[in-house]
Motif scaffolding. Structure first.
Motif, PDB file in Angstrom:
ATOM      1  N   HIS A  21       0.828  -1.210   0.000  1.00  0.00           N
ATOM      2  CA  HIS A  21       0.000   0.000   0.000  1.00  0.00           C
ATOM      3  C   HIS A  21       0.867   1.267   0.000  1.00  0.00           C
ATOM      4  CE1 HIS A  21      -3.422   2.564   0.856  1.00  0.00           C
ATOM      5  NE2 HIS A  21      -4.221   1.551   1.131  1.00  0.00           N
ATOM      6  N   GLY A  22       2.186   1.088   0.045  1.00  0.00           N
ATOM      7  CA  GLY A  22       3.071   2.228   0.271  1.00  0.00           C
ATOM      8  C   GLY A  22       3.052   3.292  -0.814  1.00  0.00           C
ATOM      9  N   ARG A  23       2.806   2.929  -2.063  1.00  0.00           N
ATOM     10  CA  ARG A  23       2.835   3.898  -3.158  1.00  0.00           C
ATOM     11  C   ARG A  23       1.557   4.732  -3.236  1.00  0.00           C
ATOM     12  NH1 ARG A  23       6.965   2.630  -7.032  1.00  0.00           N
ATOM     13  NH2 ARG A  23       7.843   0.551  -6.703  1.00  0.00           N
ATOM     14  N   ALA A  24       0.555   4.384  -2.441  1.00  0.00           N
ATOM     15  CA  ALA A  24      -0.728   5.086  -2.545  1.00  0.00           C
ATOM     16  C   ALA A  24      -0.606   6.528  -2.064  1.00  0.00           C
ATOM     17  CB  ALA A  24      -1.778   4.353  -1.722  1.00  0.00           C
ATOM     18  N   VAL A  25      -1.198   7.432  -2.822  1.00  0.00           N
ATOM     19  CA  VAL A  25      -1.205   8.856  -2.455  1.00  0.00           C
ATOM     20  C   VAL A  25      -2.590   9.280  -1.958  1.00  0.00           C
ATOM     21  CG1 VAL A  25       0.654   9.424  -4.034  1.00  0.00           C
ATOM     22  CG2 VAL A  25      -1.722   9.519  -4.835  1.00  0.00           C
ATOM     23  N   ALA A  26      -3.477   8.292  -1.782  1.00  0.00           N
ATOM     24  CA  ALA A  26      -4.819   8.568  -1.266  1.00  0.00           C
ATOM     25  C   ALA A  26      -5.094   7.632  -0.100  1.00  0.00           C
ATOM     26  CB  ALA A  26      -5.870   8.379  -2.362  1.00  0.00           C
ATOM     27  N   ASP A  27      -6.007   8.056   0.760  1.00  0.00           N
ATOM     28  CA  ASP A  27      -6.407   7.257   1.928  1.00  0.00           C
ATOM     29  C   ASP A  27      -7.551   6.335   1.513  1.00  0.00           C
ATOM     30  OD1 ASP A  27      -7.255   6.195   4.322  1.00  0.00           O
ATOM     31  OD2 ASP A  27      -7.309   8.105   5.397  1.00  0.00           O
ATOM     32  N   SER A  28      -7.314   5.041   1.542  1.00  0.00           N
ATOM     33  CA  SER A  28      -8.316   4.090   1.067  1.00  0.00           C
ATOM     34  C   SER A  28      -9.539   4.008   1.971  1.00  0.00           C
ATOM     35  CB  SER A  28      -7.684   2.694   0.930  1.00  0.00           C
ATOM     36  OG  SER A  28      -7.081   2.290   2.136  1.00  0.00           O
ATOM     37  N   THR A  30      -5.559  -7.854   2.721  1.00  0.00           N
ATOM     38  CA  THR A  30      -5.389  -7.254   1.398  1.00  0.00           C
ATOM     39  C   THR A  30      -5.308  -5.730   1.464  1.00  0.00           C
ATOM     40  OG1 THR A  30      -7.762  -7.046   0.985  1.00  0.00           O
ATOM     41  CG2 THR A  30      -6.702  -9.119   0.347  1.00  0.00           C
ATOM     42  N   ALA A  31      -4.851  -5.146   0.353  1.00  0.00           N
ATOM     43  CA  ALA A  31      -4.833  -3.698   0.164  1.00  0.00           C
ATOM     44  C   ALA A  31      -5.951  -3.318  -0.804  1.00  0.00           C
ATOM     45  CB  ALA A  31      -3.481  -3.248  -0.394  1.00  0.00           C
ATOM     46  N   HIS A  32      -6.727  -2.293  -0.449  1.00  0.00           N
ATOM     47  CA  HIS A  32      -7.736  -1.773  -1.376  1.00  0.00           C
ATOM     48  C   HIS A  32      -7.030  -0.794  -2.331  1.00  0.00           C
ATOM     49  CE1 HIS A  32     -10.748  -3.827   0.789  1.00  0.00           C
ATOM     50  NE2 HIS A  32     -11.058  -2.899   1.683  1.00  0.00           N
ATOM     51  N   ILE A  33      -6.298  -1.357  -3.264  1.00  0.00           N
ATOM     52  CA  ILE A  33      -5.510  -0.575  -4.223  1.00  0.00           C
ATOM     53  C   ILE A  33      -5.864  -1.031  -5.642  1.00  0.00           C
ATOM     54  CG2 ILE A  33      -3.172  -0.023  -5.031  1.00  0.00           C
ATOM     55  CD1 ILE A  33      -3.582   1.129  -2.365  1.00  0.00           C
ATOM     56  N   LEU A  34      -5.929  -0.086  -6.547  1.00  0.00           N
ATOM     57  CA  LEU A  34      -6.152  -0.408  -7.954  1.00  0.00           C
ATOM     58  C   LEU A  34      -4.817  -0.413  -8.682  1.00  0.00           C
ATOM     59  CD1 LEU A  34      -8.117  -0.869 -10.342  1.00  0.00           C
ATOM     60  CD2 LEU A  34      -8.142   1.634 -10.648  1.00  0.00           C
ATOM     61  N   TYR A  35      -4.512  -1.507  -9.349  1.00  0.00           N
ATOM     62  CA  TYR A  35      -3.325  -1.618 -10.199  1.00  0.00           C
ATOM     63  C   TYR A  35      -3.820  -1.731 -11.638  1.00  0.00           C
ATOM     64  CZ  TYR A  35      -1.046  -2.777  -5.760  1.00  0.00           C
ATOM     65  OH  TYR A  35      -0.587  -2.745  -4.473  1.00  0.00           O
ATOM     66  N   PRO A  36      -4.023  -0.606 -12.300  1.00  0.00           N
ATOM     67  CA  PRO A  36      -4.655  -0.631 -13.637  1.00  0.00           C
ATOM     68  C   PRO A  36      -3.867  -1.419 -14.670  1.00  0.00           C
ATOM     69  CG  PRO A  36      -3.789   1.546 -13.132  1.00  0.00           C
ATOM     70  CD  PRO A  36      -3.711   0.759 -11.874  1.00  0.00           C
ATOM     71  N   GLN A  37      -2.538  -1.543 -14.516  1.00  0.00           N
ATOM     72  CA  GLN A  37      -1.771  -2.328 -15.478  1.00  0.00           C
ATOM     73  C   GLN A  37      -1.986  -3.834 -15.290  1.00  0.00           C
ATOM     74  OE1 GLN A  37       2.331  -1.345 -16.236  1.00  0.00           O
ATOM     75  NE2 GLN A  37       2.086   0.793 -15.524  1.00  0.00           N
ATOM     76  N   MET A  43     -15.007  -0.019   3.632  1.00  0.00           N
ATOM     77  CA  MET A  43     -14.249   1.205   3.365  1.00  0.00           C
ATOM     78  C   MET A  43     -14.684   1.832   2.043  1.00  0.00           C
ATOM     79  SD  MET A  43     -10.520  -0.091   4.799  1.00  0.00           S
ATOM     80  CE  MET A  43      -9.581   1.174   3.998  1.00  0.00           C
ATOM     81  N   LYS A  44     -14.548   3.144   1.957  1.00  0.00           N
ATOM     82  CA  LYS A  44     -15.051   3.888   0.800  1.00  0.00           C
ATOM     83  C   LYS A  44     -14.279   3.593  -0.484  1.00  0.00           C
ATOM     84  CE  LYS A  44     -18.034   5.863   3.445  1.00  0.00           C
ATOM     85  NZ  LYS A  44     -19.442   5.418   3.417  1.00  0.00           N
ATOM     86  N   ALA A  45     -13.117   2.948  -0.359  1.00  0.00           N
ATOM     87  CA  ALA A  45     -12.356   2.598  -1.560  1.00  0.00           C
ATOM     88  C   ALA A  45     -13.142   1.653  -2.457  1.00  0.00           C
ATOM     89  CB  ALA A  45     -11.026   1.966  -1.170  1.00  0.00           C
ATOM     90  N   LEU A  46     -14.060   0.892  -1.861  1.00  0.00           N
ATOM     91  CA  LEU A  46     -14.865  -0.052  -2.626  1.00  0.00           C
ATOM     92  C   LEU A  46     -16.293   0.469  -2.725  1.00  0.00           C
ATOM     93  CD1 LEU A  46     -13.630  -3.422  -1.044  1.00  0.00           C
ATOM     94  CD2 LEU A  46     -12.690  -2.185  -3.012  1.00  0.00           C
TER      95      LEU A  46
END
Length: 602
Positions: free
Chosen positions: A439-446, A479-486, A519-522
């Motif tokens: 989750h370290g690269r995230a610039v937003a609060d999930s 898990t991390a609520h992170i989107l990896y678009p690639q 969480m609001k990320a989802l």
């Protein structure tokens, strides 16, 4: 106070005449005759003990066949005359009984011995008891009388009472513990009540065989009890450190036994959810809900925390609701994220600050830190912790996460993570590695929006995911609520591609729970999100901070664990162990030396 002249006549209330007063308004006259009891019936010679019977004088018969004694007797009644005639007819041609040798019957008592198979005890056989004294000889019986009385025979006074009590006592002593030998205040857990000490002993052996992990270190107690005239035997266990320990044993061993299928030994599956509660104790509705959905475990938050004793009671209530020793987790990273706080618990430095202070000794300092945290958690009944947090601190890391990280170097983070996990496991607490795959690269609060990290699969495996690969044996992960678009257009928690990367490329095979599904990320319906996460490859849905109805929606959508999830869950629970003994003051002194005197946050 009665009036001076009440009028009328006083009723002579005697015996049951008072009933007439109630029925007719007046008393019956005094009874003419009152019978207290019937006249006692005189005992005959047959009703007296044998020792008290005087041997009759020999009977001399005349030539006419009538005894001299009988010649002076009173005339027989018609009933007695018919009995006499029948007796003489039966005895015609038979030798007098006086001519036969007196037979002394020897009675050997049968003492029932309960075999004490589960216990190695030697029980001596009771010697045979002769029922009649040697000097007792049967007296001659008149040939002219009926030889056997129609009345039941009484025990002769000379008979010895057969007392198998010594044998029963020996069996009981071999199988049971005397109540007086157990110190006052000893905590006992009752496992059942049985008809005999032997049956109770066999049941103990069965429980030890089936639930050895729960019965280890427990001592058997079988106590004789009596209620309503019935004797039974209580099977109990002792050897508990405190009340909470005994309650956890009851919920664990007995609760698991209740959940066995009647057709075999397979345990009912866990619900694929981890749920929270509203306050310091469960409501009636929460108890019923948890009992129905059987969540895998529970999570606590600040709203659930009062005192150590209160938290322990809440944990007991949660485990009682599901009937087993369910895992209870919490976020106790130390620093900004910790639910147990001063003045009752330690206030820790932010992890990033501790890592910088300890330098090359960071791994050792985090082992000590989390060993102390585990000690605090276990005292409250909590046996899991959502840590270590293995996210890498980048320059762009969002402030909500950055000082919770352990540093910027992948190898150092991996070493600290492994040491932290060992500290918790040594303290009897299951660690949860988070936020996988990073989750370290995230610039937003999930908690409030979905962060997007634009890196490819190979880079994710080599950087953000590397610390998790280093602790792939950790029993659980989040898990991390992170989107990896690639990699996928879906967030990691809902992405089968990302879950495959975690399992195959990072090699992590522990139980994986989602981060809070609310969480609001989802975005979306909680039930749909829960089903999607499980379909992607998550094992358990974590739901926090919702209403009872929202919890119900998640639990019903999650259902029971899959075969693979159940196996991972049982494997994780098997790593729970009794904490090793520690010297708190010594650990604190060592940690203080490693951190230049700054152990706790001011």
């Amino acid at each position: 106070m009665a009036p001076e002249k009440p009028g009328g006549q006083l009723a002579a209330h005697q015996g049951l005449s008072v009933n007439e007063v109630m029925a007719k308004g007046g008393a019956e006259k005094p009874a003419e005759r009152l019978v207290l009891a019937p006249k006692p019936v005189d005992l005959t010679e047959e009703d007296q003990p044998l020792a008290g019977i005087v041997a009759p004088s020999p009977v001399v018969r005349s030539e006419a066949g009538v005894s001299l004694e009988e010649s002076d007797a009173e005339p027989l009644t018609p009933q007695m005359a018919s009995i006499r005639a029948l007796a003489e007819a039966l005895a015609d041609g038979v030798a007098p009984l006086a001519a036969q040798e007196a037979q002394v019957e020897t009675v050997t008592p049968v003492a029932v011995v309960v075999p004490a198979e589960p216990v190695t005890a030697v029980i001596e056989a009771v010697p045979e008891v002769t029922a009649v004294e040697d000097n007792i000889v049967a007296e001659p019986v008149k040939a002219s009388l009926v030889s056997t009385s129609l009345r039941p025979k009484l025990r002769p006074a000379a008979f010895k009472a057969v007392a198998p009590a010594a044998t029963e006592a020996a069996v009981l002593a071999a199988l049971t513990s005397e109540a007086g030998s157990i110190p006052v205040g000893t905590r006992l857990v009752q496992l059942g009540a049985f008809d005999s000490a032997e049956v109770a002993g066999r049941e103990w052996e069965r429980l030890v065989t089936k639930f050895g992990e729960y019965m280890d270190g427990k001592e058997r107690v079988i106590q004789r009890a009596e209620s309503g005239g019935r004797v039974f035997y209580r099977l109990r266990a002792m050897g508990f450190a405190d009340l909470s320990d005994s309650r956890r044993f009851l919920c664990g061993a007995c609760g698991r036994a209740r959940r066995l299928y009647s057709c075999g030994e397979q345990m009912s599956r866990f619900g694929a959810s981890i749920l929270d509660a509203d306050g310091h104790q469960l409501t009636r509705e929460e108890r019923a809900f948890f009992r129905d959905v059987n969540p895998f475990g529970f999570i606590l938050f600040a709203r659930n925390i009062g005192t150590e004793a209160q938290v322990a009671r809440l944990c007991d209530q949660m485990r009682d609701a599901v009937g087993r020793e369910a895992p209870i987790t919490i976020d106790q990273e130390g620093g900004r994220v910790q639910r147990l706080r001063a003045p009752l618990w330690r206030e820790w430095l932010p992890p990033l600050e501790q890592a910088e202070l300890a330098g090359e000794n960071a791994a050792r300092s985090f082992y000590l830190r989390f060993r102390l945290i585990a000690h605090e958690l276990k005292r409250c009944g909590i046996d899991s912790n959502c840590a270590p947090m293995l996210d890498i601190a980048f320059p762009e890391t969002h402030p909500f996460l950055k000082n919770r990280c352990y540093g910027t170097d992948i190898a150092a983070i991996a070493e600290i993570g492994a040491a932290s996990s060992r500290g918790m496991l040594d303290g009897g607490v299951l660690p949860v590695a988070k936020h996988i795959p990073g989750h370290g690269r995230a610039v937003a609060d999930s908690h409030f929006e979905l962060p997007s990290v634009d890196i490819g699969r190979e880079e994710l495996i080599a950087t953000d995911g590397a610390p998790f690969a280093a602790v792939k044996d950790c029993p659980m992960g989040m898990t991390a609520h992170i989107l990896y678009p690639q990699i996928d257009e879906r967030p990691a928690t809902l992405s089968a591609s990302v879950m495959e990367l975690i399992r195959r490329d990072l090699g992590f095979d522990g139980l994986i729970m989602t981060d809070d599904i609310s969480m609001k990320a989802l975005n979306g319906d909680l039930g749909d999100l829960s089903r999607a996460a499980l379909l992607a490859g998550c094992d358990v849905i974590l739901h926090c901070n919702g209403t009872l109805e929202e919890r119900r929606t998640v639990a019903e959508a999650a259902g029971e664990m899959s075969d693979a999830a159940q196996e991972r869950a049982e494997r994780a629970l098997a790593l729970r162990q009794k904490p090793d003994d520690i010297d708190i003051s010594a650990i604190e002194a060592e940690l203080e030396a490693l951190l230049n005197g700054r152990v706790y946050d001011s």
